[in-house]
Design a protein around this motif. Structure first.
Motif, PDB file in Angstrom:
ATOM      1  N   GLY A 185       0.837  -1.205   0.000  1.00 53.79           N
ATOM      2  CA  GLY A 185       0.000   0.000   0.000  1.00 53.79           C
ATOM      3  C   GLY A 185       0.866   1.247   0.000  1.00 53.79           C
ATOM      4  N   PRO A 186       1.489   1.593   1.115  1.00 55.47           N
ATOM      5  CA  PRO A 186       2.256   2.844   1.188  1.00 55.47           C
ATOM      6  C   PRO A 186       3.694   2.698   0.678  1.00 55.47           C
ATOM      7  N   GLU A 187       4.274   3.818   0.296  1.00 58.10           N
ATOM      8  CA  GLU A 187       5.640   3.836  -0.232  1.00 58.10           C
ATOM      9  C   GLU A 187       6.674   3.417   0.806  1.00 58.10           C
ATOM     10  N   ILE A 188       6.395   3.734   2.059  1.00 57.64           N
ATOM     11  CA  ILE A 188       7.444   3.559   3.067  1.00 57.64           C
ATOM     12  C   ILE A 188       7.929   2.106   3.134  1.00 57.64           C
ATOM     13  N   ASP A 189       6.987   1.166   3.003  1.00 59.10           N
ATOM     14  CA  ASP A 189       7.358  -0.250   3.043  1.00 59.10           C
ATOM     15  C   ASP A 189       8.325  -0.571   1.908  1.00 59.10           C
ATOM     16  N   LEU A 190       8.044  -0.044   0.713  1.00 59.82           N
ATOM     17  CA  LEU A 190       8.861  -0.335  -0.469  1.00 59.82           C
ATOM     18  C   LEU A 190      10.226   0.331  -0.367  1.00 59.82           C
ATOM     19  N   VAL A 191      10.215   1.562   0.134  1.00 61.43           N
ATOM     20  CA  VAL A 191      11.468   2.314   0.264  1.00 61.43           C
ATOM     21  C   VAL A 191      12.395   1.617   1.270  1.00 61.43           C
ATOM     22  N   ARG A 192      11.784   0.990   2.264  1.00 66.51           N
ATOM     23  CA  ARG A 192      12.587   0.256   3.267  1.00 66.51           C
ATOM     24  C   ARG A 192      12.955  -1.144   2.783  1.00 66.51           C
ATOM     25  N   GLY A 193      12.524  -1.508   1.570  1.00 68.55           N
ATOM     26  CA  GLY A 193      12.996  -2.773   1.003  1.00 68.55           C
ATOM     27  C   GLY A 193      12.085  -3.960   1.239  1.00 68.55           C
ATOM     28  N   LEU A 194      10.761  -3.723   1.284  1.00 72.20           N
ATOM     29  CA  LEU A 194       9.805  -4.827   1.468  1.00 72.20           C
ATOM     30  C   LEU A 194      10.050  -5.931   0.433  1.00 72.20           C
ATOM     31  N   LYS A 195      10.221  -5.508  -0.826  1.00 73.12           N
ATOM     32  CA  LYS A 195      10.400  -6.483  -1.901  1.00 73.12           C
ATOM     33  C   LYS A 195      11.697  -7.274  -1.703  1.00 73.12           C
ATOM     34  N   ASN A 196      12.768  -6.550  -1.385  1.00 78.25           N
ATOM     35  CA  ASN A 196      14.066  -7.201  -1.196  1.00 78.25           C
ATOM     36  C   ASN A 196      14.011  -8.204  -0.042  1.00 78.25           C
ATOM     37  N   ARG A 197      13.273  -7.835   1.013  1.00 76.94           N
ATOM     38  CA  ARG A 197      13.229  -8.669   2.222  1.00 76.94           C
ATOM     39  C   ARG A 197      12.565 -10.020   1.974  1.00 76.94           C
ATOM     40  N   PHE A 198      11.704 -10.092   0.974  1.00 76.48           N
ATOM     41  CA  PHE A 198      10.996 -11.355   0.716  1.00 76.48           C
ATOM     42  C   PHE A 198      11.643 -12.181  -0.379  1.00 76.48           C
ATOM     43  N   GLU A 199      12.803 -11.708  -0.883  1.00 73.47           N
ATOM     44  CA  GLU A 199      13.483 -12.497  -1.909  1.00 73.47           C
ATOM     45  C   GLU A 199      13.829 -13.877  -1.359  1.00 73.47           C
ATOM     46  N   GLY A 200      13.598 -14.901  -2.155  1.00 79.29           N
ATOM     47  CA  GLY A 200      13.958 -16.256  -1.724  1.00 79.29           C
ATOM     48  C   GLY A 200      12.908 -16.928  -0.871  1.00 79.29           C
ATOM     49  N   THR A 201      11.809 -16.219  -0.550  1.00 80.86           N
ATOM     50  CA  THR A 201      10.773 -16.839   0.295  1.00 80.86           C
ATOM     51  C   THR A 201       9.706 -17.519  -0.548  1.00 80.86           C
ATOM     52  N   GLY A 202       9.686 -17.246  -1.855  1.00 81.68           N
ATOM     53  CA  GLY A 202       8.599 -17.756  -2.699  1.00 81.68           C
ATOM     54  C   GLY A 202       7.356 -16.889  -2.634  1.00 81.68           C
ATOM     55  N   ILE A 203       7.408 -15.847  -1.827  1.00 78.81           N
ATOM     56  CA  ILE A 203       6.259 -14.933  -1.726  1.00 78.81           C
ATOM     57  C   ILE A 203       6.521 -13.738  -2.644  1.00 78.81           C
ATOM     58  N   SER A 204       5.582 -13.456  -3.538  1.00 73.89           N
ATOM     59  CA  SER A 204       5.763 -12.334  -4.471  1.00 73.89           C
ATOM     60  C   SER A 204       5.358 -11.033  -3.798  1.00 73.89           C
ATOM     61  N   VAL A 205       6.129  -9.982  -4.040  1.00 76.16           N
ATOM     62  CA  VAL A 205       5.749  -8.656  -3.557  1.00 76.16           C
ATOM     63  C   VAL A 205       5.442  -7.788  -4.765  1.00 76.16           C
ATOM     64  N   PHE A 206       4.244  -7.218  -4.779  1.00 71.22           N
ATOM     65  CA  PHE A 206       3.849  -6.336  -5.872  1.00 71.22           C
ATOM     66  C   PHE A 206       4.235  -4.911  -5.486  1.00 71.22           C
ATOM     67  N   GLY A 207       5.262  -4.402  -6.163  1.00 72.01           N
ATOM     68  CA  GLY A 207       5.800  -3.075  -5.869  1.00 72.01           C
ATOM     69  C   GLY A 207       7.265  -3.086  -6.246  1.00 72.01           C
ATOM     70  N   PRO A 208       7.851  -1.918  -6.494  1.00 76.55           N
ATOM     71  CA  PRO A 208       9.264  -1.862  -6.884  1.00 76.55           C
ATOM     72  C   PRO A 208      10.200  -2.257  -5.752  1.00 76.55           C
ATOM     73  N   ASP A 209      11.429  -2.636  -6.113  1.00 80.37           N
ATOM     74  CA  ASP A 209      12.417  -2.890  -5.063  1.00 80.37           C
ATOM     75  C   ASP A 209      12.928  -1.550  -4.515  1.00 80.37           C
ATOM     76  N   LYS A 210      13.838  -1.665  -3.537  1.00 79.64           N
ATOM     77  CA  LYS A 210      14.314  -0.486  -2.823  1.00 79.64           C
ATOM     78  C   LYS A 210      14.939   0.553  -3.765  1.00 79.64           C
ATOM     79  N   THR A 211      15.714   0.095  -4.732  1.00 80.86           N
ATOM     80  CA  THR A 211      16.375   1.035  -5.650  1.00 80.86           C
ATOM     81  C   THR A 211      15.343   1.744  -6.511  1.00 80.86           C
ATOM     82  N   ALA A 212      14.422   0.972  -7.093  1.00 77.23           N
ATOM     83  CA  ALA A 212      13.424   1.584  -7.980  1.00 77.23           C
ATOM     84  C   ALA A 212      12.480   2.496  -7.193  1.00 77.23           C
ATOM     85  N   ALA A 213      12.276   2.212  -5.911  1.00 79.92           N
ATOM     86  CA  ALA A 213      11.402   3.050  -5.088  1.00 79.92           C
ATOM     87  C   ALA A 213      11.989   4.448  -4.878  1.00 79.92           C
TER      88      ALA A 213
END
Ligand code: AMP
Ligand code: GLY
Length: 423
Positions: free
Chosen positions: A71-99
């Motif tokens: 939902g909010p940018e803050i999660d993405l900016v803090r690397g929500l997508k990066n944090r779930f790498e390798g878990t098999g769980i997809s994150v819809f949103g850009p990674d930390k760099t693209a954010a």
């Protein structure tokens, strides 16, 4: 699509997240849609308490979550997508760099310049600048400028100035808030009307929702202090098909090409804050890496098709095979706020009228509510989004205002003129 049923979590806690979870819940392919942390008005909200000592990541793994929609940018900016790498769980949103397209004005404006996207001319003051250089720039622009702190500032780091004195005051305030060497930009001030163009991109193609417009000022006539948004509507009369075509060609497509050329890991919502000058030339003010709030509350009800397959295609890199189909109707959102917002206001006021039949014609998306003794109470400044649809703009607007009158809590306040520019 296969028969797989998806367990989904929307992150965030406000009206935008309620609208997202409401929309995703309608998908026949959604098994359950949680919201984390959500609020008492959003079904299946999961607070930290309910994680029972687990981190959010651990809880998602144990619960067999398939998909997280940020939902909010803050999660993405803090690397929500990066944090779930390798878990098999997809994150819809850009990674930390693209954010960084949202989190850093220097990053985003430099990107716009590099890809020849029309935007206000600007100068970067990154760290080793002297006050004299800054004052020179303020004088050179004769005070008609906007000073923007480089980082995320919850809407507070942007100073739109009309005079040299205002420019100097803004520079001083920025340094007192963010430090003597705070990075920022100074850009030319533009004038015109704003429109929000929001889409979904997989970094190769993009699909757009219908244009929308929010009302940032507290009071009728777009007066008073800035807020997190007092209402929104869609579509926007002044954003004609012709103009949308220009925006798409000159701003949206070039952005996607830029994301692709820079190899940014971007699969998610993207928001273009556009200003049209007096000759209807579109300029890009900013990117957000998420849906707008309150724009989400009016564009999602107008989306006719299922959002989930569009998100899944986007994550698979096959967004081009999907479409966002918008209905021909109109949608208006009025935000009920606590009296005193955005300055000092009270919380904990009981809310009545929520079972009034007038609300059956509407969507109610909760922003800041808590439950006390089985009754919803206010818990923040922006409390409830009342959203109505209609086959005409006037119909949507009269439905929404009838419902607003039916809801009450102590010191409730809302604007009476949402969408006045569309009339
Ligand atoms: P931003 O976070 O960059 O979108 O800025 C927040 C708000 O400031 C925008 O929605 C505009 O209302 C205003 N703003 C930003 N840049 C400019 C500009 N160059 N000229 C005039 N107003 C601006
Ligand atoms: N409504 C503007 C935003 O979400 O940033």
């Amino acid at each position: 699509m296969s028969n797989k049923k998806y367990k989904i979590v929307v992150t965030g806690a406000g009206g935008r997240e309620h609208a997202l979870s409401w929309k995703l819940s309608q998908s026949p392919d959604a098994e359950i849609v949680y919201t984390y942390p959500g609020n008492a008005g959003i079904p299946n909200s999961i607070s930290d308490l309910q994680l029972k000592g687990l981190s959010f990541r651990e809880w998602c793994i144990i619960t067999n979550i398939d998909l997280i929609v940020a939902g909010p940018e803050i999660d993405l900016v803090r690397g929500l997508k990066n944090r779930f790498e390798g878990t098999g769980i997809s994150v819809f949103g850009p990674d930390k760099t693209a954010a960084q397209l949202e989190a850093s004005k220097i990053f985003s404006k430099t990107f716009m310049r590099k890809y020849d996207i029309p935007t206000a001319d600007f100068k970067v003051f990154e760290s080793e600048y002297s006050s004299a250089e800054v004052l020179d720039e303020i004088h050179r622009l004769d005070g008609n400028l906007v000073i923007k702190y480089d980082g995320l500032a919850a809407g507070k780091g942007v100073y739109v100035c009309d005079s040299i004195k205002q420019g100097v005051d803004a520079f001083n305030e920025l340094r007192s808030l963010y430090g003597q060497t705070a990075p920022f930009i100074i850009e030319h001030k533009l004038t015109g009307t704003e429109v929000s163009i929001i889409g979904i991109t997989d970094g190769k193609s993009i699909k757009l929702f219908s244009p929308s417009q929010d009302h940032k000022r507290l009071l009728d006539g777009d007066e008073g202090p800035n807020t997190g948004g007092m209402g929104a509507y869609s579509p926007v009369k002044s954003c004609t098909d012709e103009l949308l075509e220009r925006i798409t060609k000159e701003i949206v497509q070039k952005t996607v090409e830029g994301i692709s050329s820079e190899n940014l890991d971007y699969k998610g919502f993207i928001y273009f804050g556009i200003m049209m000058d007096e000759n209807d030339n579109p300029f890009l003010l900013e990117y957000n890496v998420r849906l707008g709030d309150p724009e989400a509350e009016v564009i999602l009800p107008r989306m006719k098709n299922d959002l989930l397959p569009v998100i899944l295609n986007c994550l698979n890199g096959t967004l081009a095979e999907s479409d966002i189909e918008n209905n021909d109707g109109y949608c208006v959102d009025v935000v009920l706020v606590s009296g005193g917002y955005p300055k000092i206001y009270a919380a904990g006021k009981s809310i009545s009228g929520l079972t009034n039949p007038l609300l059956n014609n509407c969507h109610i998306f909760y922003s800041a509510v808590q439950q006390v003794d089985n009754v919803l109470h206010t818990s923040g400044g922006r409390v409830i989004n009342v959203v109505a649809e209609g086959t005409t703009f006037e119909e949507a607007r009269s439905k929404v205002y009838a419902a607003c009158e039916a809801i009450s809590f102590e010191d409730v306040f809302y604007r009476k003129d949402i969408g006045h520019r569309n009339l």
